[in-house]
Write a protein that holds these residues in place. Structure first.
Motif, PDB file in Angstrom:
ATOM      1  N   LEU A  35      54.077   5.085 -37.782  1.00  0.00           N
ATOM      2  CA  LEU A  35      54.007   6.460 -37.449  1.00  0.00           C
ATOM      3  C   LEU A  35      53.518   6.260 -35.901  1.00  0.00           C
ATOM      4  CD1 LEU A  35      54.650   9.410 -36.732  1.00  0.00           C
ATOM      5  CD2 LEU A  35      52.330  10.041 -37.290  1.00  0.00           C
ATOM      6  N   LEU A  36      52.661   5.668 -35.605  1.00  0.00           N
ATOM      7  CA  LEU A  36      52.160   4.729 -33.744  1.00  0.00           C
ATOM      8  C   LEU A  36      53.479   3.741 -33.239  1.00  0.00           C
ATOM      9  CD1 LEU A  36      50.302   4.954 -31.744  1.00  0.00           C
ATOM     10  CD2 LEU A  36      49.413   2.653 -32.654  1.00  0.00           C
ATOM     11  N   TYR A  37      53.736   3.292 -34.356  1.00  0.00           N
ATOM     12  CA  TYR A  37      54.736   2.511 -33.898  1.00  0.00           C
ATOM     13  C   TYR A  37      56.001   3.204 -33.402  1.00  0.00           C
ATOM     14  CZ  TYR A  37      58.856  -0.636 -35.124  1.00  0.00           C
ATOM     15  OH  TYR A  37      59.555  -1.738 -34.529  1.00  0.00           O
ATOM     16  N   ASP A  41      57.941   2.598 -30.375  1.00  0.00           N
ATOM     17  CA  ASP A  41      59.038   1.578 -29.753  1.00  0.00           C
ATOM     18  C   ASP A  41      60.274   1.826 -30.137  1.00  0.00           C
ATOM     19  OD1 ASP A  41      56.940   0.474 -29.895  1.00  0.00           O
ATOM     20  OD2 ASP A  41      57.815  -1.666 -30.554  1.00  0.00           O
ATOM     21  N   ILE A  42      60.079   3.420 -30.798  1.00  0.00           N
ATOM     22  CA  ILE A  42      61.358   3.621 -31.431  1.00  0.00           C
ATOM     23  C   ILE A  42      61.521   5.178 -31.023  1.00  0.00           C
ATOM     24  CG2 ILE A  42      63.098   4.841 -32.880  1.00  0.00           C
ATOM     25  CD1 ILE A  42      61.679   3.334 -35.150  1.00  0.00           C
ATOM     26  N   MET A  43      60.434   6.465 -30.490  1.00  0.00           N
ATOM     27  CA  MET A  43      60.670   7.379 -29.881  1.00  0.00           C
ATOM     28  C   MET A  43      60.957   7.558 -28.417  1.00  0.00           C
ATOM     29  SD  MET A  43      58.872  10.838 -30.516  1.00  0.00           S
ATOM     30  CE  MET A  43      59.485  11.580 -32.126  1.00  0.00           C
ATOM     31  N   ASN A 180      69.951   1.187 -35.367  1.00  0.00           N
ATOM     32  CA  ASN A 180      69.964   2.319 -35.751  1.00  0.00           C
ATOM     33  C   ASN A 180      68.224   2.390 -35.924  1.00  0.00           C
ATOM     34  OD1 ASN A 180      69.249   5.097 -35.124  1.00  0.00           O
ATOM     35  ND2 ASN A 180      71.398   6.204 -35.354  1.00  0.00           N
ATOM     36  N   GLN A 181      67.029   1.990 -35.993  1.00  0.00           N
ATOM     37  CA  GLN A 181      65.782   2.512 -36.501  1.00  0.00           C
ATOM     38  C   GLN A 181      66.122   4.128 -37.009  1.00  0.00           C
ATOM     39  OE1 GLN A 181      63.081  -0.728 -34.923  1.00  0.00           O
ATOM     40  NE2 GLN A 181      63.145  -1.331 -37.241  1.00  0.00           N
ATOM     41  N   ASN A 395      58.316  -3.471 -27.321  1.00  0.00           N
ATOM     42  CA  ASN A 395      59.629  -5.507 -27.394  1.00  0.00           C
ATOM     43  C   ASN A 395      59.926  -6.619 -26.706  1.00  0.00           C
ATOM     44  OD1 ASN A 395      61.372  -3.291 -29.538  1.00  0.00           O
ATOM     45  ND2 ASN A 395      61.460  -1.892 -27.719  1.00  0.00           N
ATOM     46  N   ALA A 396      58.505  -6.697 -26.093  1.00  0.00           N
ATOM     47  CA  ALA A 396      58.669  -8.225 -25.076  1.00  0.00           C
ATOM     48  C   ALA A 396      58.457  -9.163 -25.472  1.00  0.00           C
ATOM     49  CB  ALA A 396      57.323  -8.325 -24.286  1.00  0.00           C
ATOM     50  N   VAL A 397      59.101  -9.935 -25.228  1.00  0.00           N
ATOM     51  CA  VAL A 397      59.215 -10.968 -25.931  1.00  0.00           C
ATOM     52  C   VAL A 397      57.753 -12.077 -25.896  1.00  0.00           C
ATOM     53  CG1 VAL A 397      59.995 -13.448 -26.194  1.00  0.00           C
ATOM     54  CG2 VAL A 397      61.170 -11.816 -26.120  1.00  0.00           C
TER      55      VAL A 397
END
Length: 448
Positions: A35-37, A41-43, A180-181, A395-397
């Motif tokens: 959920l945190l992720y 990262d998605i929302m 599309n996650q 999403n940073a390298v």
């Protein structure tokens, strides 16, 4: 096949009671792991804002926990006190789980409002089905060994649900959503929600409350007095804060740790699966070990084993073999500890009835659940603060050294410290020594 006084076989009841935790964990494990992720990262929500949301929603949720516990203590139906809630809470639980992992087509502010509404709804509906899972146990049987068997069944299926999620969720997200996650998570939660709803209906049909108590006129004053005088429960309740804060903090940071620190996202799936399968297998030995060692002693030893496993993972740094060994050790301790924990929950209820003559199983279970959610809120708050402090960039390298340290604190150092605190607290728990005599006296009272 043995039957209770209502004609329900022990194995039917064990299975029926057990799958309630499978139903819960199909959703709960998704919340704990992703959920945190999903939010960051998605929302695309700010980590600090999410941290604040966790705290606020848990405060609101705490009120509903106490309300549901109070309602259970004042519920008197032909189905019992706790059992009806499995029937009426199943659909809302599945519905809000689906909504919680759906991304609305709106602004960032709108998404934040949506997250508040759906997360609060999910938390409340979780309370409707989860508090009765604990409050019903003392009413299913008065036999301590059968309670351990029921709890063992519950945790076996709970770990099974966790295994299904940890081993398949991300795979299914990629399968259903492709690139599309957001779509993938939405479809997965629809499937898990539907299965969860059906399982709760089966639980309702499979269990019976056999301990019939006289209707009690309970006031809030009487309930608070009874709980304050229940020393074993007070110790147990304090332990909840240590135990579950460490658990939620570690599980919520699992993906971060293996992506940023270890550098292998795929290994996170392996470790999450180990943390589900090993406890599921270890669970079978709990009734035997509890009979030989006592519940409290088993809890303490298992906690130390769990902490030792986390130490091994940290020492393994990026060595996959060492990390997996550490995960196996940690999972073994965690599985035994959690299983005996749920068996122990029922015993302070009997202590309270013995000491005060009143049954407040609903309120006691509700407060236990509330404290667990406080622990989750604290863990979420700590995680959000540490990610913000470390300037974590989704999403940073590469991440900053400070972000890497923050994630290590979340996954390893702080959970170890909290496990040690849990062990210290539970060393004061003495109910195992008194419980056999309490059972004898309660049995004599029921015959009068």
């Amino acid at each position: 096949m043995k039957h209770d006084v209502r004609g329900i076989s022990k194995w039917r009841q064990r299975l029926g009671y057990g799958i309630s935790d499978l139903a819960c964990n199909l959703i709960w494990q998704m919340i704990s792991l992703y959920l945190l992720y999903f939010y960051t990262d998605i929302m695309g929500l700010n980590a600090a804002a999410v941290s604040l949301m966790f705290v606020i929603t848990r405060i609101i949720d705490g009120v509903t926990d106490l309300l549901v516990g109070y309602l259970i203590d004042h519920t008197h139906t032909r189905w019992g006190k706790s059992r009806p809630y499995f029937l009426f809470g199943a659909i809302p639980f599945a519905f809000f789980a689906f909504l919680c992992f759906s991304v609305p087509n709106t602004s960032v502010a709108g998404k934040m409002v949506y997250a508040y509404v759906t997360y609060i709804g999910l938390s409340f509906s979780y309370t409707l089905v989860n508090v009765p899972m604990a409050s019903i146990l003392p009413s299913l049987t008065t036999d301590a060994k059968e309670r351990t068997a029921l709890s063992t069944s519950r945790k076996f299926f709970g770990f099974l649900g966790a295994t299904v999620v940890s081993s398949s969720a991300l795979v299914l997200v990629n399968l259903f959503g492709g690139n599309n996650q957001a779509l993938g998570f939405k479809k997965v939660m629809f499937m898990f929600g539907l299965i969860s709803c059906i399982l709760f209906f089966i639980t309702f049909l499979s269990v019976r409350e056999i301990r019939v108590e006289e209707k009690q006129t309970l006031t809030m004053k009487n309930i608070i007095k009874a709980l304050r005088q229940n020393t074993p429960w007070l110790i147990f309740a304090l332990n909840i804060l240590f135990m579950w804060t460490g658990f939620f903090l570690q599980t919520s940071s699992l993906v971060y740790y293996f992506v940023v620190v270890v550098g292998d996202r795929g290994l996170s799936i392996t470790i999450a699966t180990i943390m589900s399968i090993v406890p599921m297998c270890a669970n079978f030995f709990v009734p035997f070990l509890a009979n030989k060692m006592g519940k409290r002693n088993l809890f303490i030893i298992a906690s130390l084993i769990q902490a030792g496993g986390i130490v091994i993972i940290l020492l393994g740094t990026i060595n996959h073999f060492v990390i997996i060994v550490g995960a196996l050790v940690s999972a073994l301790g965690y599985g035994i500890k959690e299983s005996i924990y749920f068996s122990m929950q029922a015993d302070p209820v009997d202590y309270g009835i013995w000491k005060n003559g009143i049954d407040v199983s609903g309120s006691l279970s509700a407060i236990n659940g509330f404290l667990g959610k406080v622990a989750q809120a604290v863990a979420g708050g700590i995680a959000g603060i540490l990610l913000a402090w470390g300037s974590y960039a989704p999403n940073a390298v590469e991440q900053t050294n400070q972000a890497t340290l923050a994630i290590k604190l979340m996954y390893g150092y702080i959970p170890i410290a909290l496990i040690v605190g849990s062990v210290i607290v539970m060393s004061f728990y003495k109910l195992d020594q008194e419980y056999p005599q309490i059972q004898v006296e309660l049995a004599q009272r029921r015959k009068i």
